[in-house]
Design an enzyme around this catalytic site. Structure first.
Site, short mmCIF file in Angstrom:
data_model
loop_
_atom_site.label_atom_id
_atom_site.label_comp_id
_atom_site.label_asym_id
_atom_site.label_seq_id
_atom_site.Cartn_x
_atom_site.Cartn_y
_atom_site.Cartn_z
N ASP A 26 0.77 -0.86 -0.09
CA ASP A 26 -0.24 -0.43 0.14
C ASP A 26 1.45 0.88 0.37
OD1 ASP A 26 -2.30 1.26 0.08
OD2 ASP A 26 -2.44 1.19 2.43
N MET A 27 0.77 2.03 -0.65
CA MET A 27 1.72 3.24 -1.24
C MET A 27 1.04 4.19 0.34
SD MET A 27 3.64 2.66 -3.69
CE MET A 27 4.32 4.31 -3.53
N ASP B 138 -3.38 2.23 -6.15
CA ASP B 138 -2.27 2.78 -5.41
C ASP B 138 -1.74 0.98 -3.90
OD1 ASP B 138 -4.13 3.11 -3.29
OD2 ASP B 138 -3.48 4.29 -2.75
N GLU B 139 -2.59 0.04 -4.23
CA GLU B 139 -2.11 -1.23 -3.47
C GLU B 139 -1.85 -1.42 -4.68
OE1 GLU B 139 -5.22 -2.50 -1.47
OE2 GLU B 139 -6.53 -1.15 -2.07
#
Length: 400
Positions: free
Chosen positions: A12-13, A106-107
């Site tokens: 996860d960013m 983003d994940e």
């Protein structure tokens, strides 16, 4: 070294959209940044960790965020830039494992089960991935490691930002015993209220009741809760996840009853949805119109077509028909268009009678023209940018 029979990672960013803005604007680093536009009528898309300290979080109305953090930097989203960096991140992940499932921009999930011969441990592999992502895009991420997907996702939320947390098989039962049920992905607020009525707030308390009890009480949701509380999750990491829907929506700058203005927004959204469908070779049969009144009451209307489509004009016209059938009882603050019910066979079927009917009314010919127009507009925008050309219906239309 502690090995895992099955090793799933969830990446996860960290505050992705806000972190990208801070990356591209060095003067914003260390300051509260809120992505969601400068208008008080929108919602927070992302908040930097500096802004989160003031209680700001995603999906919060911008007007509320301003009250909590008035000194923050408010900015619109740079979606093209986010997509660019997301692709770079996924490219790094694919260099570590052939089995990567992108869950969102983003994940992602990574199946690292077969990578034991390349790294001394899953933790070392995750550390290497984190460093390479930082070297590649200049952003940090958090990674969770576990034997199953839902635990990997939970673990990635530990020690954020720039975190790394591993749950090994021998520790699953003890980890879950005191884990709040609200931490389980998919357990929503309404379900939590029902569980609290039973005096259940942790996974350990879920196991005080039998699987049959949960099935009788809540059906499939009850079974899923019991399974997760036992650490059971048979889902595999999928390298390709079939799209289920595509939509575009926006909060208007001013509430309105003007259907003419709303139809211009429908065209804008139909263009975006249609172009994305064509880009990925998708076609859907169900078009959905979404409205939200100024009192935040939501309204949706859908129509299912006989044949799947990705043509902008078709999406637009169906949405307009749905809008025309609604009597607006209150001013509208949000409008959106979606497409779903995709053609999974890859073959469009048209029976003889339908073909004759379409041919007599000129629909087939018109559709061919629409498709050629879409292709031409897509080609120009791909080369010169999305603002290089626009349809006549949008002449003089100011999105700002």
């Amino acid at each position: 070294m502690i090995a895992m029979k099955r090793c799933i990672m969830h990446l996860d960013m960290d505050a992705f959209f806000a972190s990208v803005e801070q990356l591209d604007h060095p003067e914003w680093r260390g300051k509260p940044v809120i992505v969601g536009g400068s208008s008080d009528r929108g919602v927070v898309c992302a908040a930097s960790y500096e802004a989160r300290k003031f209680g700001v979080h995603s999906a919060m109305p911008i007007v509320q965020a301003r009250k909590l953090c008035p000194h923050a930097i408010y900015t619109g989203n740079s979606r093209g830039r986010y997509v660019e960096l997301s692709r770079n991140v996924m490219s790094v992940l694919n260099s570590y494992s052939p089995v990567v499932e992108q869950a969102s921009i983003d994940e992602a999930y990574i199946d690292a089960t077969g990578n034991g011969h390349l790294f001394r441990s899953p933790v070392q592999m995750a550390q290497s991935m984190k460093q390479e992502i930082f070297d590649t895009v200049g952003l940090t991420c958090s990674i969770g490691i576990a034997p199953v997907k839902f635990l990997a996702k939970i673990a990635s939320d530990y020690n954020k930002p720039n975190g790394l947390y591993a749950i090994y098989e021998k520790d699953v039962a003890s980890f879950l015993h005191d884990l709040p049920v609200r931490k389980i992905p998919g357990v929503g607020k309404k379900f939590i209220v029902k569980l609290e009525e039973l005096g259940v707030s942790t996974c350990g308390q879920v196991l005080d009741y039998s699987k049959e009890f949960w099935e009788r009480r809540f059906g499939k949701s009850g079974i899923a809760l019991w399974e997760r509380s036992n650490g059971i999750d048979n889902r595999v990491v999928e390298t390709f996840v079939e799209a289920k829907s595509e939509s575009a929506e926006n909060t208007l700058h001013q509430d309105t009853l003007d259907k003419g203005l709303l139809k211009k927004w429908l065209m804008r959204h139909a263009e975006r949805v249609g172009q994305n469908q064509r880009k990925y070779g998708l076609k859907g049969r169900t078009i959905t119109l979404k409205l939200k009144y100024n009192d935040f009451q939501s309204l949706t209307r859908s129509k299912t077509l006989p044949d799947p489509t990705n043509t902008t004009d078709v999406i637009y016209q169906v949405a307009v028909d749905l809008l025309d059938a609604i009597e607006l009882v209150k001013p509208v603050r949000l409008i959106g268009v979606g497409i779903s019910n995709y053609n999974t066979t890859g073959v469009e079927q048209l029976n003889m009678l339908d073909h004759m009917k379409h041919e007599c009314t000129g629909v087939v010919r018109a559709t061919q023209k629409q498709q050629k127009l879409d292709e031409a507009l897509d080609a120009v925008r791909n080369k010169f940018g999305k603002k290089a050309i626009f349809r006549g219906r949008l002449f003089g239309f100011d999105e700002e």
